[in-house]
Scaffold this motif. Structure first.
Motif, PDB file in Angstrom:
ATOM      1  N   ALA A  55       0.831  -1.207   0.000  1.00 29.40           N
ATOM      2  CA  ALA A  55       0.000   0.000   0.000  1.00 29.40           C
ATOM      3  C   ALA A  55       0.862   1.252   0.000  1.00 29.40           C
ATOM      4  N   VAL A  56       1.932   1.244   0.791  1.00 34.32           N
ATOM      5  CA  VAL A  56       2.840   2.393   0.848  1.00 34.32           C
ATOM      6  C   VAL A  56       3.411   2.694  -0.537  1.00 34.32           C
ATOM      7  N   ALA A  87      13.896  -1.672   2.229  1.00 31.40           N
ATOM      8  CA  ALA A  87      12.897  -1.829   1.160  1.00 31.40           C
ATOM      9  C   ALA A  87      12.019  -0.583   1.054  1.00 31.40           C
ATOM     10  N   TYR A  88      11.680   0.015   2.191  1.00 32.52           N
ATOM     11  CA  TYR A  88      10.919   1.268   2.158  1.00 32.52           C
ATOM     12  C   TYR A  88      11.710   2.348   1.419  1.00 32.52           C
ATOM     13  N   TYR A  89      12.995   2.437   1.703  1.00 36.50           N
ATOM     14  CA  TYR A  89      13.822   3.460   1.061  1.00 36.50           C
ATOM     15  C   TYR A  89      13.859   3.241  -0.446  1.00 36.50           C
ATOM     16  N   GLU A  90      14.003   1.997  -0.855  1.00 33.53           N
ATOM     17  CA  GLU A  90      14.029   1.681  -2.287  1.00 33.53           C
ATOM     18  C   GLU A  90      12.698   2.026  -2.948  1.00 33.53           C
ATOM     19  N   ALA A  91      11.613   1.959  -2.174  1.00 32.48           N
ATOM     20  CA  ALA A  91      10.282   2.290  -2.715  1.00 32.48           C
ATOM     21  C   ALA A  91      10.025   3.792  -2.738  1.00 32.48           C
ATOM     22  N   GLY A  92      11.002   4.584  -2.287  1.00 34.60           N
ATOM     23  CA  GLY A  92      10.854   6.033  -2.316  1.00 34.60           C
ATOM     24  C   GLY A  92      10.347   6.649  -1.031  1.00 34.60           C
ATOM     25  N   VAL A  93      10.173   5.834   0.006  1.00 35.82           N
ATOM     26  CA  VAL A  93       9.680   6.336   1.285  1.00 35.82           C
ATOM     27  C   VAL A  93      10.809   7.013   2.052  1.00 35.82           C
TER      28      VAL A  93
END
Length: 289
Positions: A55-56, A87-93
């Motif tokens: 979802a993020v 993984a969050y960082y890679e997703a742009g978060v």
């Protein structure tokens, strides 16, 4: 007239087809309110970890919103937790709401994973050391169910801020004075980070009371009586709008500049409250590429 507040919204990840439609309808309804950020929760015990990550990523990619992803210490080793951070960082978060988390379903109390973080303080410190994220944490204007006192809650919040958190979002409450007392105690304790009030627009009074009982949030008798009368008279939606708007107005009059709304993936009442506060909207084009 008071200046319009900065706003943010909390969503929770879908666990089925109907819930998925409701989430995206909620995001589409509230994205035009220009939130400072939106957050996506974990289920109890980290049960929606994969759904939260999906979802993020989708909200960030398709709506261009600044997403603060929830992360807990529950049922994961330190290495596994930091893999999620990467993984969050890679997703742009670039923002994380770091929490201890609730006990897994069926468990009587929270327990540390044998190789996991012992507390949200440790989790905050590990995320902050990466230098890649703004870290937000939870705060409790009324005593946390696992805490000895509100003073202990304030001290623990200070430890999280000292570990690297830049702001805190409170549990919901029903009276502005509850927040003001807590804010004053935080200032007295030397906490300089922003304390953002968590606001729960009430779409179901009975459900809200059950939620409050689990969270340790006190329900004022006068408010219970007022909602009971409103339900009896068939004007519960109008009363809920007035109650939430008045609470926000009092907070703004008391110097609050940011409000965080727990939407429960039901956007209508939240949207009406935000409009009543004078927040301007703008069209949001979904990126479907």
């Amino acid at each position: 007239m008071s200046k319009s507040p900065r706003i943010s919204f909390e969503f929770f990840p879908p666990q089925g087809l109907d819930a998925s439609f409701r989430l995206w309808e909620t995001v589409q309804a509230l994205a035009p309110m220009q939130p400072e950020f939106v957050s996506v929760t974990y289920g109890a015990g980290g049960t929606t970890r994969k759904l939260t990550h999906e979802a993020v990523g989708t909200i960030h990619r398709h709506y261009g919103l600044n997403v603060a992803a929830h992360l807990t210490c529950v049922d994961a080793s330190k290495a596994e937790t930091m893999e999620i951070v990467d993984a969050y960082y890679e997703a742009g978060v670039r923002e994380i709401v770091a929490l201890r988390g609730d006990a897994p379903k069926g468990a009587s109390h929270w327990e540390k994973h044998p190789e996991g973080f012992a507390s949200s303080v440790e989790l905050v410190g590990a995320i902050a050391k990466t230098g890649k994220f703004k870290v937000r944490v939870g705060a409790y204007p009324e005593r946390h169910p696992d805490s000895a006192s509100t003073a202990a809650d304030v001290e623990f919040l200070k430890r999280k801020i000292d570990a690297g958190a830049t702001s805190a979002i409170t549990q919901f409450f029903f009276e502005a004075d509850t927040f003001f007392r807590f804010r004053d105690a935080c200032v007295k304790a030397g906490i300089e980070a922003a304390i953002i009030p968590g606001i729960l627009p009430i779409t179901s009074w009975e459900g809200t009371k059950k939620f409050a009982a689990r969270c340790g949030t006190q329900v004022p008798a006068r408010l219970d009586e007022a909602f009971t009368r409103a339900l009896r008279d068939g004007r519960q939606e109008l009363f809920a709008l007035a109650q939430c708007t008045q609470l926000c107005d009092r907070l703004i009059e008391g110097g609050v500049e940011d409000l965080h709304f727990y939407t429960l993936n039901r956007p209508d009442l939240t949207r009406e409250v935000v409009r009543a506060l004078g927040v301007q909207t703008q069209p949001v084009l979904e990126n479907v590429a």
